[in-house]
Scaffold this motif. Structure first.
Motif, PDB file in Angstrom:
ATOM      1  N   CYS A  76       5.738  25.698 -20.275  1.00 29.57           N
ATOM      2  CA  CYS A  76       5.215  27.009 -19.884  1.00 29.57           C
ATOM      3  C   CYS A  76       5.668  27.410 -18.476  1.00 29.57           C
ATOM      4  CB  CYS A  76       3.687  27.024 -19.960  1.00 29.57           C
ATOM      5  SG  CYS A  76       3.040  26.797 -21.600  1.00 29.57           S
ATOM      6  N   GLY A  77       6.899  27.023 -18.136  1.00 29.64           N
ATOM      7  CA  GLY A  77       7.418  27.371 -16.820  1.00 29.64           C
ATOM      8  C   GLY A  77       6.911  26.485 -15.701  1.00 29.64           C
ATOM      9  N   VAL A  78       6.123  25.447 -16.041  1.00 34.67           N
ATOM     10  CA  VAL A  78       5.569  24.535 -15.038  1.00 34.67           C
ATOM     11  C   VAL A  78       6.386  23.244 -15.038  1.00 34.67           C
ATOM     12  CG1 VAL A  78       3.567  23.167 -14.356  1.00 34.67           C
ATOM     13  CG2 VAL A  78       3.241  25.446 -15.324  1.00 34.67           C
ATOM     14  N   ASN A  79       6.893  22.865 -13.877  1.00 28.26           N
ATOM     15  CA  ASN A  79       7.613  21.608 -13.737  1.00 28.26           C
ATOM     16  C   ASN A  79       6.592  20.482 -13.660  1.00 28.26           C
ATOM     17  OD1 ASN A  79       9.098  19.350 -12.939  1.00 28.26           O
ATOM     18  ND2 ASN A  79      10.545  20.573 -11.759  1.00 28.26           N
ATOM     19  N   THR A  80       6.407  19.797 -14.771  1.00 32.42           N
ATOM     20  CA  THR A  80       5.332  18.789 -14.848  1.00 32.42           C
ATOM     21  C   THR A  80       5.595  17.579 -13.963  1.00 32.42           C
ATOM     22  OG1 THR A  80       6.371  17.784 -16.800  1.00 32.42           O
ATOM     23  CG2 THR A  80       4.730  19.501 -17.183  1.00 32.42           C
ATOM     24  N   SER A  81       6.849  17.380 -13.557  1.00 31.39           N
ATOM     25  CA  SER A  81       7.161  16.238 -12.700  1.00 31.39           C
ATOM     26  C   SER A  81       6.718  16.477 -11.258  1.00 31.39           C
ATOM     27  CB  SER A  81       8.665  15.937 -12.732  1.00 31.39           C
ATOM     28  OG  SER A  81       9.401  17.002 -12.133  1.00 31.39           O
TER      29      SER A  81
END
Length: 258
Positions: free
Chosen positions: A9-14
């Motif tokens: 969703c456009g979020v860089n989970t790292s």
């Protein structure tokens, strides 16, 4: 469902922030004081919790972005309803809320397929509402949400309606190891108050036998249609205490009537 993907969703989970216990406690105190920026930080600081929950659904064919968005809705609900006086870790309270939100979505999505465009409109409306609340510090109207995302208010209503799913009123949403908190405890009855079963004459007699505080709680819950949260705020006790007192009162009334 590739839950190992880095961007959801456009979020860089790292690069999601990881809050310390002290930071969480400090932010939540600010949230209780109405600090919207703290609320935003707290949401971002707990997105890893949503990621850990959606890992449980790796065997499904659902889009990971959809599950992440639904899980975020559960997370926001958990933040808005969390009672810090219960001596329970936030994650202990939030995980069942996130799981419940995703399971309701999957149950509904499997029985009636909601188009992607309709879901997108609903998600945009939800996030627009959050954004407008942060900006204006008040609940936005349906028209304001519609104008924010550039659709008609009818389209917003239809989209939000489409992603809702039926839920049992007796579905538990939280337990502190004692009495569980059910969905029915979280909702108010604002319709047909004159026809409510509490107004029956025999029940009125049963109410008269209750201690004053329990009678007041029953009156607010069933005559005035208030939620347990609203009752708790009015009489200055926790929601869990309201729940227990209400259950005790109803049990006493039932014993009297039987």
């Amino acid at each position: 469902m590739p839950v190992y993907k880095v961007e959801i969703c456009g979020v860089n989970t790292s690069k999601l922030p990881l809050l310390t216990s002290e930071e969480k406690e400090s932010l939540f105190q600010r949230i209780l004081d109405g600090d919207q920026e703290a609320r935003e930080q707290y949401i971002k600081g707990n997105l890893r919790l949503v990621l850990s929950v959606i890992q449980r659904f790796s065997g499904s064919n659902e889009n990971v972005d959809d599950l992440f968005q639904i899980g975020c809705i559960g997370l926001i609900k958990a933040i808005d309803n969390f009672d810090i006086t219960q001596n329970v870790k936030f994650s202990t309270y939030a995980v069942p809320m996130i799981l419940g939100e995703i399971r309701r979505y999957l149950r509904d999505n499997n029985s009636i397929r909601v188009s992607r465009s309709l879901r997108d409109t609903a998600y945009k409306a939800i996030y627009a509402k959050e954004s407008l609340m942060k900006k204006n510090l008040k609940e936005p109207t349906l028209m304001e949400i519609a104008e924010e995302i550039g659709v008609s208010k009818e389209a917003v209503t239809y989209a939000l309606d489409a992603i809702q799913s039926p839920v049992s009123l007796y579905e538990p949403v939280y337990s502190d190891g004692k009495d569980p908190l059910y969905v029915m405890d979280q909702i108010s009855d604002k319709k047909n108050l004159e026809e409510n079963w509490v107004e029956d004459l025999s029940l009125s007699e049963a109410m008269k036998r209750l201690p004053e505080r329990e009678r007041h709680i029953i009156d607010m819950r069933f005559f005035e249609g208030k939620t347990q949260t609203e009752v708790a705020e009015e009489i200055h006790i926790s929601q869990a205490q309201v729940s227990r007192l209400e259950k005790n009162a109803l049990k006493s009334m039932k014993n009297y009537l039987s």
